[in-house]
Write a protein that holds these residues in place. Structure first.
Motif, PDB file in Angstrom:
ATOM      1  N   TYR A  19      62.596  56.771   8.197  1.00  0.00           N
ATOM      2  CA  TYR A  19      63.054  57.966   9.315  1.00  0.00           C
ATOM      3  C   TYR A  19      63.409  59.171   8.479  1.00  0.00           C
ATOM      4  N   CYS A  20      63.138  60.347   8.819  1.00  0.00           N
ATOM      5  CA  CYS A  20      63.350  61.706   8.410  1.00  0.00           C
ATOM      6  C   CYS A  20      64.782  61.714   8.670  1.00  0.00           C
ATOM      7  N   PRO A  21      65.741  62.227   7.629  1.00  0.00           N
ATOM      8  CA  PRO A  21      67.065  62.298   7.864  1.00  0.00           C
ATOM      9  C   PRO A  21      67.436  63.586   8.650  1.00  0.00           C
ATOM     10  N   LEU A  22      66.665  64.585   8.655  1.00  0.00           N
ATOM     11  CA  LEU A  22      66.851  65.727   9.426  1.00  0.00           C
ATOM     12  C   LEU A  22      66.535  65.728  10.890  1.00  0.00           C
ATOM     13  N   CYS A  23      65.192  65.237  11.252  1.00  0.00           N
ATOM     14  CA  CYS A  23      64.870  65.373  12.716  1.00  0.00           C
ATOM     15  C   CYS A  23      64.862  63.887  13.256  1.00  0.00           C
ATOM     16  N   GLY A  24      64.795  62.809  12.367  1.00  0.00           N
ATOM     17  CA  GLY A  24      65.050  61.355  12.950  1.00  0.00           C
ATOM     18  C   GLY A  24      63.691  60.616  13.404  1.00  0.00           C
ATOM     19  N   LYS A  52      58.014  63.033   2.305  1.00  0.00           N
ATOM     20  CA  LYS A  52      58.115  64.709   3.225  1.00  0.00           C
ATOM     21  C   LYS A  52      57.967  63.763   4.630  1.00  0.00           C
ATOM     22  N   CYS A  53      58.476  64.747   5.452  1.00  0.00           N
ATOM     23  CA  CYS A  53      58.529  64.383   6.939  1.00  0.00           C
ATOM     24  C   CYS A  53      57.261  64.999   7.613  1.00  0.00           C
ATOM     25  N   GLY A  54      56.382  63.936   8.003  1.00  0.00           N
ATOM     26  CA  GLY A  54      55.110  64.641   8.844  1.00  0.00           C
ATOM     27  C   GLY A  54      55.320  65.446  10.133  1.00  0.00           C
ATOM     28  N   GLY A  55      56.562  65.290  10.701  1.00  0.00           N
ATOM     29  CA  GLY A  55      56.918  65.936  11.911  1.00  0.00           C
ATOM     30  C   GLY A  55      57.442  67.488  11.472  1.00  0.00           C
ATOM     31  N   CYS A  56      58.646  67.504  10.817  1.00  0.00           N
ATOM     32  CA  CYS A  56      59.447  68.777  10.745  1.00  0.00           C
ATOM     33  C   CYS A  56      59.135  69.355   9.460  1.00  0.00           C
ATOM     34  N   GLY A  57      58.368  68.562   8.441  1.00  0.00           N
ATOM     35  CA  GLY A  57      58.040  69.128   7.082  1.00  0.00           C
ATOM     36  C   GLY A  57      59.567  68.968   5.999  1.00  0.00           C
TER      37      GLY A  57
HETATM   38 ZN   LIG Z   1      61.625  65.510  10.129  1.00  0.00          ZN
END
Ligand SMILES: [Zn+2]
Length: 184
Positions: free
Chosen positions: A20-25, A38-43
Motif C-alpha cells: 500500500y502507498c504510504p501517501l495515498c493508501g 513507486k506508487c502507480g497511482g499518485c507517483g
Molecule cells: Zn500513492
C-alpha cells in the motif's frame, strides 16, 4: 551484498510487506529500482534507506572484550556487542553513549571511530538495510557493567576464548573476526 541480493531483498520485502502507498493508501506500490518502490497511482517514491547503527568494542583492564548476550529476537541468546540503532536527530556518538548507558549502565569516557560494516536486520517480516559504525570505547569502569534493557547477560572474554560463530548477527561476526586479527 551484491546488487542481485539487494534486488532480492527489495522484491521479497515488497511482495510480503509493502503493498500500500504510504501517501495515498492505494494498493499500487511496486518495486521500482533496487532501493525504491513507486506508487502507480499518485507517483510517490518510497526509499529503502540504510539505517545507521553503532557497535562498541570495550575491553576491561585485563584486555578482555565486553560481550553481551541478546535478550530478544532477532538472534535471541547469541553473543553480541553493545550498541543499537541511531535515533532520529541523534549523532552516532550520542547513540553510542545512550546505548552503552541503557544496556550496561556504563559511561563512555572516549570513543574512537574505526570502520563501518553494511548489514541487513530482520525485524517483524521486514528486512532492513543497515550500516554498523564500529567504535573502540573506553568506559569509566567496564567491570561494573550490568545487563540492562535488551541485554540478558554480560561476559568478558579473552581473544582465545572468542568464537565468532557464537555471534548471531552477520555484521557483528565480521567485526569480531576483524577484532581478533588485530594486534594486541
Ligand atoms: Zn500513492
Amino acid at each position: 551484498m551484491n546488487n542481485d541480493e539487494i534486488e532480492q531483498v527489495c522484491t521479497n520485502t515488497s511482495r510480503e510487506c509493502f503493498r500500500y502507498c504510504p501517501l495515498c493508501g492505494a494498493e499500487t506500490l511496486y518495486p521500482n529500482t533496487h532501493k525504491t518502490f513507486k506508487c502507480g497511482g499518485c507517483g510517490f517514491e518510497f526509499f529503502l534507506n540504510t539505517a545507521a547503527a553503532v557497535g562498541a568494542l570495550i575491553t576491561d583492564s585485563e584486555g578482555r572484550l565486553l560481550i553481551t548476550v541478546r535478550k530478544a529476537e532477532p538472534a535471541k541468546g547469541t553473543w553480541d556487542l553493545p550498541g543499537g540503532f541511531v535515533d532520529v536527530s541523534e549523532s552516532a556518538e550520542q547513540a553510542l553513549r545512550r546505548e552503552v548507558k541503557e544496556e550496561l549502565g556504563l559511561d563512555i569516557l572516549s570513543a574512537d571511530y574505526l570502520y563501518s560494516v553494511p548489514n541487513t536486520y530482520e525485524y517483524g517480516r521486514v528486512t532492513y538495510q543497515t550500516v554498523d559504525l564500529v567504535y573502540r570505547c573506553e568506559a569509566a569502569d567496564a567491570s561494573k557493567a550490568q545487563a540492562c534493557d535488551d541485554v540478558a547477560a554480560v561476559l568478558f572474554k579473552r581473544r582465545e576464548d572468542i568464537n565468532p560463530e557464537r555471534f548471531g548477527l552477520a555484521s557483528v561476526r565480521k567485526i569480531i573476526r576483524r577484532f581478533l586479527h588485530e594486534d594486541g
